[in-house]
Structure formats: structure tokens, C-alpha cells
Design an enzyme around this catalytic site. Structure first.
Site: not given
Length: 420
Positions: A46, A49-50, A126
């Protein structure tokens, strides 16, 4: 019509041409996610991905965003337990530019250390936001409760502690082993310009890396435990989970229809019984999660702590009624029409078609056209759905509860559904 091409290096390209629209949706899919992470690097998929949006050798993060703003398109990404996808949706005339930018992000992202630290902070916020949203948090907890120490139970976001320890070297090492040709699928749906395959080949034909599997956990198996998180919330959030079916299982459509009938729609038994008839919950539903080698079937309800026992017993009663008396012909017909309708409506979106292509190729390795899916749905019988319900609801369940209670009440038993 779906067209599949395999480049010499193993990268798969899937086209679905829809000449009646003016848009094109493009996705670069990687067969890696939190399932492929050890506990020491949980969250790295993840985070990567960022980071692919934080700048390349020739474009800053702002310039990547400006490219799509200037052509009225959009670009985004998502990470799951088994795959990561970078995608864009643009007018057909801008498809070559969108492909060029996505390829630039894929191959030339810099992973600058300062930008990495900023993005770690973003992801940590997040995670904190997720922790402050108990009706989201409980679904993460039920995955952990269902698979215990297997990586399939890992959170996609990871943890603050692990993220803070990740370095650019960790990221490059992970990408070298998982971002490889045989795990890469490119999907394109919409009014695809002529000569688009050679454009993709120009970016991806020289892509060469040797795969390395970070995780050796073996086949995921539903093991089921109880997990409770104490939070000062107005509501208690309860999930009950059972073994389901993996992607591609022969009874998957019977399972989908069971879900629709039990808790997957506003006319479902759980929704009608608990919310409409008794007003005990605003949100109550069921869902199934299917992975390559495992699956789960989950019931959820959010209610006040004073009403947890009543809601839980109603959930048990509703399931027991379904299991002992079965579904009706009317429910089967309605469920089939709902499923076929939602499928057809989703296919009006090029983005949905692009997503369907990527998931099917990575998880199934094959593609069913609409007629084949409709035929499979139509072949589901009452007996088939009842058999699936009989199988699923005869296991010890996993339990996850987020509430202000001190623990999981004694009346919520893992063996409550096991036939005696």
C-alpha cells in the site's frame, strides 16, 4: 469481445473494445498485496501504491496530477490483499498519453527519502482515521480473527510501527521481487484507439525481473478465533464470520445468491428482520470475500451496547430459519434478477469493465462473457443455495467486536451454529 495478448516477457494485456463509448479505462495490475507481506514489512504494498504518485525522473507529483486535470481525466490506485492496481480513465483520444504517464510512474518513480517520509505520515493518518471509524475497523479485525497468523489476515494498511521502519531499500527490494512481468497485467476497456497494443509493447516489452515470493505461509485456512477491541463508541460493531469459497469455486454463484437473500440487499432477511421490522440497527448486512485459496462469509450489525444480545440472537434465529427451512422459489428468482441486473448495470462503466478484466485475469486466469455469467446464474437451484447454507453455517465462527464493553459477552459463542 475480450482479446488477450501475452508479451514475450510474460506481461499479459487484456482488451475489451466498446466502440459505442468515448472513454477508455486503463489499468496496470500487479499480483501482489498484503497477502504477500511478512509481518516485518506489512503495509509495504500500500505504501508503494502511494509512492508511485510522488514523482518520476521527469515529472513531479503535481505534474502527474496536472496531466490528467488538463485532459479532463482521472488517475488513481488501490491495494487489496492479493493485488495492486494503478488506473486512469480518459477520453479515447488521450489514451496514449494516459498509458505513457502510467508507465512512467510504474518504471521511473524515484522513491525520494523525503517524499517517502511525508507519505508514511499520510498513511499513518489513514490508519488513525481507520482506527477512529469502528464500523470499518471491525472488518479488519474479522479478517485477523478468521485467519489468525496467516498473512491473508494482515491489514492492507499495515501498522504505524512497521511503516516507520521501512526504507527506500526495502521498497526497491520488494518491487524487484514482486513487480515482475509474470505478475503484471494491463487491462484496457472502452473505445480503444487503433495501434494501441504496439504502444503498450513499447513501454513494457523490455520489462525484465525475476520473481521472488516473500511469503511462504502456504494455503490460507479458516481457523476462527474471537477478537475484541475496547473503544468508547456509541455503538457496538459485531462481525460473525464463517468459511466461504475461493474465487472460481463451482458453487460461487450459489454463495452469491445466498448472500443476496440473507443480507446483501435492502429486501434481505437480515435487513428486514433487524432494521425494518424491529428498528434495532441502522446498518446490518452480510458479505462474502473470495480469495485465490480461501474465502469467508460474514454477518455484520452495528447497534447500541444495550441491544447487542437481542441483535445477535436475531442474527442466529434468521440464519437458523434459513438453514432449516431453506429459501423460497420467489427468493431465488428475485435474487437471480437482482444479480443479473447489477452485473449488467456495472458493465455500462468502462472502469468497471477494466476492473473486472484485471481481477479475472489475476485471480482466475480466464474470462467469462456476459452470456456465460447469466447462464451460470440461471443454473443455480434452490437445492444448491440450501446446500451452501448448510455447509457454511455448520462451522465454529470467527468473532470480532468493537465496543465499550469489557469483552465479548458469554452468550456470543463460537460454536453457536455447529449442529449438535
Amino acid at each position: 469481445m475480450i482479446e488477450k495478448y501475452t508479451l514475450k516477457n510474460g506481461v499479459r494485456v487484456i482488451f475489451e473494445r466498446i466502440p459505442t463509448v468515448r472513454s477508455v479505462a486503463l489499468g496496470i495490475w500487479i499480483g501482489t498485496g498484503s497477502k504477500n507481506e511478512s509481518n516485518q514489512i506489512n503495509g509495504i504494498s500500500h505504501l508503494i501504491e502511494h509512492m508511485l504518485f510522488k514523482g518520476t525522473k521527469t515529472r513531479s507529483a503535481k505534474q502527474i496530477a496536472e496531466v490528467f486535470d488538463q485532459i479532463g481525466g482521472n488517475v488513481n490506485a488501490f491495494t487489496s490483499k492479493e493485488y495492486t492496481c494503478y488506473y486512469a480513465r480518459v477520453l479515447d483520444e488521450h489514451a496514449p498519453l494516459a498509458m505513457e504517464v502510467l508507465a512512467d510512474m510504474f518504471f521511473h518513480s524515484q522513491m525520494d527519502e523525503q517524499e517517502l517520509q511525508k507519505e508514511k505520515n499520510v498513511v499513518i493518518e489513514e490508519i488513525r482515521m481507520y482506527e477512529d471509524t469502528p464500523d470499518d475497523l471491525v472488518h479488519d479485525l474479522i479478517a485477523r480473527a478468521s485467519f489468525q497468523n496467516h498473512s491473508l489476515g494482515n491489514s492492507v494498511l499495515g501498522t504505524e510501527e512497521v511503516l516507520n521502519q521501512l526504507t527506500p531499500e526495502d521498497i526497491f527490494r520488494y518491487m524487484e521481487g514482486r513487480y515482475v512481468p509474470e505478475q503484471t497485467v494491463i487491462t484496457v476497456a472502452g473505445n480503444i484507439p487503433e495501434g494501441f497494443l504496439p504502444i503498450i509493447e513499447g513501454y513494457f516489452s523490455q520489462f525484465s525481473r525475476e520473481a521472488y515470493n516473500y511469503i511462504q505461509d502456504g494455503e490460507a485456512k479458516f481457523t476462527g478465533v474471537s477478537v475484541h477491541r475496547v473503544k468508547e463508541t456509541e455503538q457496538a460493531h459485531l462481525c460473525l464470520s464463517f468459511p466461504g469459497y475461493q474465487v472460481g469455486h463451482s458453487d460461487i454463484y450459489s454463495l452469491i445468491l445466498l448472500n443476496n437473500i440473507l443480507g446483501g440487499s435492502m429486501s434481505s432477511r437480515l435487513f428486514q428482520e433487524i432494521r425494518e421490522e424491529r428498528g434495532l440497527a441502522y446498518s446490518v448486512f452480510s458479505y462474502h470475500s473470495s480469495y485465490q485459496d480461501a474465502g469467508t462469509f460474514t454477518l455484520y450489525a452495528g447497534t447500541s451496547t444495550k441491544q447487542v444480545e437481542e441483535v445477535y440472537k436475531l442474527m442466529l434465529h434468521t440464519v437458523e430459519q434459513l438453514r432449516t427451512k431453506g429459501i423460497s422459489q420467489e427468493e431465488l428468482i428475485k435474487g437471480k434478477e437482482q444479480l443479473k441486473g447489477s452485473l449488467m448495470l456495472s458493465l455500462e462503466s468502462t472502469n468497471s469493465r477494466m476492473t473486472r478484466l484485471g481481477k479475472n485475469e489475476l485471480l482466475l486466469g480466464r474470462h467469462l462473457d456476459l452470456d456465460q455469467v447469466v447462464q451460470a446464474v440461471d443454473q443455480v437451484t434452490i437445492e444448491g443455495v440450501n446446500n451452501v447454507a448448510d455447509y457454511i453455517f455448520n462451522h465454529e465462527m470467527a468473532i470480532a467486536l468493537v465496543s465499550s464493553l469489557e469483552g465479548i459477552p458469554d452468550y456470543i459463542r463460537r460454536d453457536a451454529f455447529v449442529r449438535r
